[in-house]
Design a protein around this motif. Structure first.
Motif, PDB file in Angstrom:
ATOM      1  N   LYS A1077       0.825  -1.213   0.000  1.00 67.38           N
ATOM      2  CA  LYS A1077       0.000   0.000   0.000  1.00 67.38           C
ATOM      3  C   LYS A1077       0.859   1.263   0.000  1.00 67.38           C
ATOM      4  N   GLN A1078       2.017   1.162   0.636  1.00 68.01           N
ATOM      5  CA  GLN A1078       2.871   2.340   0.721  1.00 68.01           C
ATOM      6  C   GLN A1078       3.773   2.506  -0.496  1.00 68.01           C
ATOM      7  N   GLN A1079       3.836   1.490  -1.345  1.00 74.29           N
ATOM      8  CA  GLN A1079       4.714   1.536  -2.517  1.00 74.29           C
ATOM      9  C   GLN A1079       4.167   2.519  -3.542  1.00 74.29           C
ATOM     10  N   GLU A1080       4.991   3.450  -3.920  1.00 74.02           N
ATOM     11  CA  GLU A1080       4.607   4.437  -4.935  1.00 74.02           C
ATOM     12  C   GLU A1080       5.457   4.304  -6.195  1.00 74.02           C
ATOM     13  N   SER A1081       6.657   3.802  -6.072  1.00 78.88           N
ATOM     14  CA  SER A1081       7.551   3.679  -7.217  1.00 78.88           C
ATOM     15  C   SER A1081       7.074   2.560  -8.160  1.00 78.88           C
ATOM     16  N   THR A1082       7.185   2.765  -9.446  1.00 76.08           N
ATOM     17  CA  THR A1082       6.808   1.769 -10.471  1.00 76.08           C
ATOM     18  C   THR A1082       8.042   1.304 -11.242  1.00 76.08           C
ATOM     19  N   GLU A1083       9.189   1.278 -10.596  1.00 76.83           N
ATOM     20  CA  GLU A1083      10.436   0.905 -11.291  1.00 76.83           C
ATOM     21  C   GLU A1083      10.446  -0.550 -11.736  1.00 76.83           C
ATOM     22  N   PHE A1084       9.637  -1.417 -11.109  1.00 76.89           N
ATOM     23  CA  PHE A1084       9.582  -2.821 -11.502  1.00 76.89           C
ATOM     24  C   PHE A1084       8.353  -3.136 -12.353  1.00 76.89           C
ATOM     25  N   GLY A1085       7.551  -2.130 -12.706  1.00 78.06           N
ATOM     26  CA  GLY A1085       6.381  -2.331 -13.530  1.00 78.06           C
ATOM     27  C   GLY A1085       5.092  -2.278 -12.739  1.00 78.06           C
ATOM     28  N   VAL A1086       3.972  -2.426 -13.489  1.00 75.29           N
ATOM     29  CA  VAL A1086       2.645  -2.338 -12.898  1.00 75.29           C
ATOM     30  C   VAL A1086       1.816  -3.508 -13.395  1.00 75.29           C
ATOM     31  N   LEU A1087       1.042  -4.097 -12.485  1.00 74.67           N
ATOM     32  CA  LEU A1087       0.146  -5.198 -12.830  1.00 74.67           C
ATOM     33  C   LEU A1087      -1.288  -4.716 -12.723  1.00 74.67           C
ATOM     34  N   ASN A1088      -2.101  -5.005 -13.792  1.00 79.22           N
ATOM     35  CA  ASN A1088      -3.511  -4.623 -13.837  1.00 79.22           C
ATOM     36  C   ASN A1088      -4.357  -5.881 -13.729  1.00 79.22           C
ATOM     37  N   LEU A1105      -5.320  -8.993 -16.176  1.00 80.95           N
ATOM     38  CA  LEU A1105      -5.527  -8.285 -17.437  1.00 80.95           C
ATOM     39  C   LEU A1105      -4.217  -8.030 -18.174  1.00 80.95           C
ATOM     40  N   SER A1106      -3.312  -7.323 -17.566  1.00 83.49           N
ATOM     41  CA  SER A1106      -2.092  -6.942 -18.283  1.00 83.49           C
ATOM     42  C   SER A1106      -1.045  -6.470 -17.288  1.00 83.49           C
ATOM     43  N   ALA A1107       0.149  -6.206 -17.840  1.00 87.24           N
ATOM     44  CA  ALA A1107       1.241  -5.597 -17.071  1.00 87.24           C
ATOM     45  C   ALA A1107       1.962  -4.625 -17.980  1.00 87.24           C
ATOM     46  N   LYS A1108       2.671  -3.747 -17.402  1.00 85.32           N
ATOM     47  CA  LYS A1108       3.411  -2.791 -18.220  1.00 85.32           C
ATOM     48  C   LYS A1108       4.699  -2.386 -17.505  1.00 85.32           C
ATOM     49  N   ASP A1109       5.646  -1.973 -18.316  1.00 87.81           N
ATOM     50  CA  ASP A1109       6.946  -1.483 -17.823  1.00 87.81           C
ATOM     51  C   ASP A1109       7.658  -2.507 -16.952  1.00 87.81           C
ATOM     52  N   LEU A1110       7.550  -3.813 -17.365  1.00 83.82           N
ATOM     53  CA  LEU A1110       8.275  -4.817 -16.610  1.00 83.82           C
ATOM     54  C   LEU A1110       9.772  -4.661 -16.837  1.00 83.82           C
ATOM     55  N   ILE A1111      10.547  -5.207 -15.915  1.00 82.29           N
ATOM     56  CA  ILE A1111      12.004  -5.099 -16.069  1.00 82.29           C
ATOM     57  C   ILE A1111      12.469  -6.151 -17.081  1.00 82.29           C
ATOM     58  N   VAL A1176       5.063 -12.312 -10.715  1.00 84.47           N
ATOM     59  CA  VAL A1176       5.383 -12.176 -12.133  1.00 84.47           C
ATOM     60  C   VAL A1176       6.762 -12.788 -12.367  1.00 84.47           C
ATOM     61  N   MET A1177       6.796 -13.779 -13.292  1.00 82.36           N
ATOM     62  CA  MET A1177       8.031 -14.493 -13.574  1.00 82.36           C
ATOM     63  C   MET A1177       8.388 -14.325 -15.048  1.00 82.36           C
ATOM     64  N   ASP A1178       9.680 -14.559 -15.344  1.00 77.32           N
ATOM     65  CA  ASP A1178      10.173 -14.561 -16.737  1.00 77.32           C
ATOM     66  C   ASP A1178      10.509 -16.004 -17.111  1.00 77.32           C
ATOM     67  N   PHE A1187      12.697 -14.145 -11.432  1.00 80.21           N
ATOM     68  CA  PHE A1187      11.683 -13.416 -10.640  1.00 80.21           C
ATOM     69  C   PHE A1187      11.623 -11.965 -11.104  1.00 80.21           C
ATOM     70  N   ALA A1188      10.427 -11.499 -11.506  1.00 75.89           N
ATOM     71  CA  ALA A1188      10.268 -10.109 -11.998  1.00 75.89           C
ATOM     72  C   ALA A1188       9.625  -9.194 -10.963  1.00 75.89           C
TER      73      ALA A1188
END
Length: 1257
Positions: A1077-1088, A1105-1111, A1176-1178, A1187-1188
């Motif tokens: 809940k406290q996480q604001e950074s999206t450096e590892f991506g976002v899951l929808n 649904l989707s993900a974006k900006d994964l590493i 989220v895995m690769d 591990f992503a």
């Protein structure tokens, strides 16, 4: 042990029944011996922060920063109070604050003061000396209050009145004897009826010997007797009978004297009766009537002297037409042949025909040698009838009055009208005034009685002087009452000399004002005579001679009063109540004179009273100043004495200005409209300013105070107080200018008095700095133990230093430098010097403690009396700095600097003054903290041992008993501290020990072998007991200091340790959901995704649904992502398998759009720690999948879990959460689980999470 703990916790420095008496071993000897640890060193003191600087900017006594803490503290929300068993312990302190603890001046060490010759005491005593002078002045004034007033004749103008010669004196005495011998009228109650008494009083008043009295009485007897006169005023009549057809009458009066030898027969038959033969009804012709009495009303009209008839003849008034209530106000005068037997007779007639009865009376008056007034009245009536029987005047009534009973004061009354016989139809009454008088045939016009008036005044003067001389008390207490004999003589002289009421009032004023110059009379008496004169005076009532004499009397009185006012300080000192009341009475008399119409008539060219008094006050001020200056200078034998003479001169002026403002000004303003204070102050200020300006430069040069001191040269060693004595005297004089009107301040030179003393103040500050540093060292050298009360101790050095600082500050406050901008440089030096002195003192007493072996590593460490005294001393001196912002007016200086508009003014003040204080305060707190932390550090090994025993105590031992050793140890070591320390310092000790306890608890948790949860439950309970112990129901440490960040972390760690494994696992997921809940950074991506729980079907629906900006995790800079969906923890969802999406190749923005269902009941979803975890895995064909990131969603946040109905799955909002990477946390639930090596479940969970962390790494 419990009883001992209560004993020291219950001790209060304010009131305690268990307090040890002074001098007992309990209040002096150390009670704890602490072994020194080898691995502990004092913690580093921290520096003051910016928030404390802001606090320091408050110009109040509490404006310095709060005591610095050894370790950082942060306020935390009030945690719930730990409820313990019946064995819980709390501090029983009754003291809550020692803010009012002060150091009595009597505990100063006299030797310290004497070491510099009482330098500071001599300067602070200057204000006391000034105040003592005022008190002595008030005391002297009080002593003078009831004394007799100064003699006015000593300062007043000498009288210039005409003095009677011996011959004139004898003639006046003969006149008095003549007046008494020929006394007229009957005597009233206020006068003496006995002739012999009158002779005797006259003889006493005139001081005549018996033989002279007999000789002069014979002369008075030889004088021709006076002619007795009857003065009659016919005023008005009312209720007369109507004789005319129109219902009115035309009344007039016919009056005369009925001689004592009248014809035989009834006096009522002296008139013919045919005037009453019947009532006739007739119509009169209406025509204008002329006044027939014009020639009879004004006896002094010289143009009508030929119309005067002899006084004994019949006279008539004017005819008043058409009225039944006529008003005449006519005066008549008749000579009396035999006053004792003659009678006055008056008839009222209704006039019917002109020249009837009036003409008959006039013609018959021309006959001489007649006898009998009745015959004349009858002849007048018959003569009038012979002209025309149809026009006879109608009779309206008569009055007949015997003259033998007329009192000397006269008669003024209404008389009922009488008829001639019983057949007469008469009604109404008439108002008459009758008064006897005399006249002498001296060949002088009758209307000229100037000689009688002068005699009357002289006679009054003699009687007044006689009575005043007989009066045993001061003359101004005489009420002015004359005896009956004197009043009778004066009254007889007035009526025999025809002295009018106005003339008598004039004589009374002139006689009393004349005698006032010789014998000061009551001003109330004089004011009463002025008031009487003003009431009776009317224009043209005084002759020219009388007006000139009255004007001379007014001028002489005014001149006399102004000469008194010229020396009003000596004549009317305000300290003398009687004299001051006389000044008020004199002003009332003067104000009354100048407001009188008769004064304006007699003295038309007189100046205004305001101008007269203003001029005389100015002359008086100048003369008084010259006398005062000469007196002060006469005592100056050497040039060095000129400064002392200036001080004496200024002090005398201050006393005079004070009296002027407090006493004189109010009556000057209210009674004569003169602003005495403003007038006097401006005049004296100009003369004093010239005098000081002339002498001060020479004085300053001789005292080496005419230039700035050389900063490189040796500082001066001493300085006298006389120069500042002059400063304070001039300051007091200048302060009186605040009472002036605003427009008058600009022209004053004395208001800039302080500019003369700038270099002198600078020199004093330089000397004071060196004297203060020497005194501080001497105070520490000669230090002695003292006590505020029965237990709290300090030493005399703290008292000496605090008093020294207070005296420096007090002297500056006494200077009260008017120029706040210019004061900045002086205040800056004061703050710097005092701050440096305070730090020096802290260093010196700390060095003394160090020299006593406080920091030695060898030997036994004692919590000694010297330790307590040292930190108490530093704290007291530190507190003495807190009053400086208010005492030195930091805020006022700040505003003055800002008002000048100069650049950097605000920074100069805020950073140069307050910051310097903050630095000194912080340095002293660090010194205290260094000492306090040493105590805690020395106690640490034993605290460590007791905490270790608490941890390893048997499982069956309750927390209260397990922590008992620690509480007993704290109890034994805090007893002396509580007895001898100020509460502020005691709280510092408590806080430092509290920090040590927390650190030892934390050290046990970190370094000791992990024990089962039940042991940590006991430690948790023990920590709660310690919180209550140190808080002591609000009388110990503040709860915000107890519940510090360090405490919060420790309590959280203990909370984790006392949990079982499953609870810890649940806590882990709760922690991770909170981190999510406290996480604001999206450096590892976002899951929808979407998620919803169907309560009716007990099914959880999840749509990824989707993900974006994964590493990127592949070499090509892309990834082959897929998502694992699982419900955690496993023991809550044991039969739920992990589900996975399809792999999406070569993308960092995959689109999944896959749905999953999980059959779970509401209880599982609502279980503590229930979490929906997305991993989220690769995907990698050759190597291990990478591990992503992961996303945690608490099941309680999933729509529908709480039982609410959720409709439209597709309409649900998309949840977008950033991916997080697992991070190692030193004190998290996972780390606690990792330490439980004996627990298989814990180890499996840790192994699983460690694998994830490894993959993330």
């Amino acid at each position: 042990m419990m009883e001992r703990m209560k004993q020291w916790l219950g001790i209060s420095r304010e009131s305690s029944p268990t307090r040890s008496p002074p001098g007992s071993p309990a209040s002096h000897a150390p009670v704890s011996h602490v072994s020194r640890p080898s691995n502990v060193s004092p913690s580093k003191p921290r520096s003051i922060d910016q928030s404390e600087i802001k606090k320091a900017e408050m110009a109040t006594s509490s404006s310095l920063p709060a005591p610095a803490r050894r370790r950082s503290r942060s306020k935390s929300p009030s945690g719930r109070q730990r409820q313990t068993s019946s064995g819980s312990r709390t501090l029983g302190l009754t003291k809550t604050s020692d803010d009012e603890t002060f150091l009595p001046r009597e505990h100063q060490n006299p030797e310290v003061q004497e070491s510099d010759g009482n330098f500071f005491e001599s300067f602070t005593a200057l204000a006391w000396r000034q105040e003592n002078k005022r008190l002595r002045l008030a005391s002297e004034d009080e002593k003078e209050a009831e004394k007799p007033p100064p003699s006015e004749t000593k300062f007043g103008a000498k009288p210039r009145h005409h003095q009677l010669s011996r011959k004139e004196y004898e003639l006046l005495y003969i006149e008095v004897l003549y007046t008494i011998k020929h006394k007229i009228g009957t005597t009233t109650s206020c006068h003496s009826p006995f002739i012999q008494d009158l002779y005797q009083y006259a003889q006493e008043a005139f001081g005549v010997r018996p033989e002279d009295h007999a000789r002069l009485l014979a002369k008075a007897t030889e004088e021709k007797p006076p002619i007795v006169i009857l003065n009659i005023t016919v005023i008005e009549a009312k209720g007369l009978l109507a004789k005319d057809a129109d219902g009115f009458s035309d009344p007039y009066c016919m009056l005369g004297i009925q001689p004592s030898h009248r014809s035989e027969g009834d006096p009522n038959t002296m008139f013919s009766s045919d005037e009453e033969s019947g009532t006739r009804t007739k119509e009169k012709e209406r025509r204008g009537l002329r006044k027939f009495s014009t020639s009879l009303r004004k006896k002094k009209d010289k143009e009508l002297v030929k119309d005067l008839v002899p006084a004994k003849y019949i006279q008539t008034t004017a005819v008043i037409p058409n009225t039944l209530n006529p008003e005449w106000n006519e005066k008549f005068r008749f000579d009396l042949d035999a006053a004792r037997t003659d009678r006055f007779h008056l008839d009222i007639w209704d006039h019917d025909e002109e020249f009837s009865v009036i003409d008959a009376a006039k013609s018959l008056n021309e006959v001489s040698g007649f006898r009998g007034l009745g015959r004349f009245f009858k002849q007048i009536a018959q003569s009038a009838r012979t002209k025309n029987d149809s026009s006879i005047d109608d009779f309206l009534g008569c009055v007949d009055i015997g003259l033998d009973n007329i009192p000397s004061v006269g008669l003024d009354q209404w008389y009922q009208l009488q008829g001639r016989s019983s057949r007469s139809n008469i009604q109404g009454e008439i108002h008459l005034k009758l008064k006897l008088a005399t006249r002498e045939d001296r060949g002088i016009p009758e209307d000229d009685n100037w000689t009688d008036v002068k005699q009357h005044e002289d006679l009054m003067c003699i009687f007044i002087e006689h009575e005043v001389r007989k009066f045993n008390d001061p003359s101004f207490e005489w009420t002015g009452d004359l005896p009956q004999a004197a009043l009778t003589i004066l009254h007889q002289h007035a009526i025999q000399g025809d002295v009018t009421e106005v003339q008598q009032a004039v004589c009374r004023w002139m006689a009393h004002s004349r005698q006032h110059a010789k014998y000061p009379l009551s001003y109330s008496l004089l004011l009463a005579h002025l008031t009487d004169l003003d009431k009776v005076w009317k224009p043209a009532t005084l002759s020219r001679d009388e007006e000139e004499s009255l004007a001379e009397s007014f001028n002489l009185f005014i001149e006399y009063c102004l000469t008194l006012l010229h020396r009003q300080r000596e004549t009317f000192p305000p300290s003398n109540r009687t004299a001051f009341l006389r000044l008020e009475g004199m002003f009332r008399c003067l104000a009354n004179i100048y407001s009188m119409k008769v004064f304006k008539k007699c003295c038309p060219f007189q100046k205004e009273l305001h101008s007269e008094i203003t001029a005389v006050v100015k002359r008086g001020n100048l003369d008084w100043y010259d006398r005062l200056y000469s007196s002060c200078r006469s005592q100056t034998k050497r040039e060095e004495d000129s400064l002392q003479s200036l001080i004496e001169l200024t002090n005398h002026l201050n006393a005079d200005i004070y009296r002027g403002s407090q006493y004189y000004n109010s009556i000057f303003e209210s009674l004569v409209s003169v602003n005495y204070f403003s007038l006097t102050y401006r005049q004296l200020e100009k003369m004093l300013g010239e005098e000081v300006n002339q002498d001060i430069s020479v004085i300053l040069k001789k005292m080496d105070c005419d230039r700035e001191l050389d900063s490189l040269g040796a500082p001066p060693q001493t300085m006298g107080t006389t120069l500042f004595e002059l400063y304070l005297a001039l300051q007091e004089f200048a302060r009186y200018s605040n009472n002036l009107p605003p427009g008058e301040l600009r022209s004053l030179a004395i208001c800039q008095y302080y500019e003369w003393f700038g270099f002198a103040v600078s020199k004093w500050l330089c000397i004071a700095r060196h004297k203060a540093l020497k005194r501080i060292r001497k105070a520490v050298e000669l230090d002695k133990v003292a006590q505020v009360d029965a237990v709290v101790k300090y030493s005399t050095s703290a008292v000496d230093v605090c008093c020294c600082f207070a005296q420096i500050t007090e002297f500056w406050k006494q200077l009260s430098w008017p120029d706040l901008v210019g004061a900045y440089q002086f205040v800056h030096r004061l703050v710097e010097d005092i701050s440096n002195g305070a730090q020096l003192y802290a260093d010196l007493v700390h060095e003394k403690l160090t020299a006593a072996g406080y920091y030695d590593d060898e030997g036994q460490f004692d919590i000694s009396e010297q330790l307590c005294i040292t930190i108490n001393n530093i704290e007291q001196v530190r507190r003495s700095l807190s009053v400086l912002p208010e005492s030195l007016e930091f805020n006022a200086i700040q505003r003055a600097l800002e008002a000048t508009g100069g650049e950097g003014a605000e920074q100069l003040d805020a950073h140069s003054l307050r910051k310097k204080l903050c630095q000194a305060d912080s340095a002293m707190i660090r010194k205290i903290t260094q000492v306090v932390d040493r105590v805690a550090d020395k106690m640490r090994p034993d605290i460590k041992k007791d905490v270790f025993h608490l941890n390893w105590a048997p499982e069956s031992l309750p927390a209260d008993d397990a922590v008992g050793d620690l509480l007993e140890y704290l109890d034994s070591n805090l007893l002396t501290l509580n007895n001898n320390l100020l509460k502020t310092n005691f709280d510092r000790i408590l806080e430092s020990i509290w920090v040590e306890v927390l650190e030892e608890f934390k050290d046990v948790l970190d370094n000791e072998e992990v024990r089962p949860p039940i042991f940590y439950q006991r430690m948790f309970d023990a920590l709660g007991l310690l919180v209550d112990f140190f808080h002591a129901k609000g009388k110990g440490l503040n709860m915000e200091d107890i519940l510090s960040q360090q405490f919060q972390e420790l309590r959280e760690l203990l909370t984790f340790h006392k949990m079982d494994t499953t609870s810890l696992i649940e806590t882990f997921y709760i922690q991770m959901a909170e981190i999510q809940k406290q996480q604001e950074s999206t450096e590892f991506g976002v899951l929808n995704f979407r998620a919803v729980y169907r309560y009716d079907s007990h099914t959880l629906y999840v749509e990824v649904l989707s993900a974006k900006d994964l590493i990127p995790l592949d070499a090509n800079g892309l990834s082959d992502p897929y998502v694992l969906v699982q419900l955690c923890p496993d023991h809550v969802f044991p039969d739920i398998t992990v589900q996975s999406t399809q792999v999406v190749k070569k993308t960092l923005h995959p689109l999944f759009e896959e749905s999953f269902e999980f059959a779970v009941n509401p209880g599982q979803c609502q279980h503590k720690g229930a979490t929906l975890l997305f991993t989220v895995m690769d995907h990698d064909l050759v190597f291990q999948n990478d591990f992503a990131g992961e996303v945690y969603l608490a099941m309680e946040d999933v729509p529908g879990v709480s039982g609410e109905e959720v409709k439209g799955y597709d309409a649900l909002s998309i949840i977008s959460l950033p991916l997080i990477q697992p991070k190692h946390k030193a004190y998290g639930a996972l780390q606690i689980l990792a330490k439980r090596v004996w627990d298989k479940e814990a180890q499996e969970f840790v192994k699983k999470r460690s694998k994830v962390e490894e993959q993330a790494a």
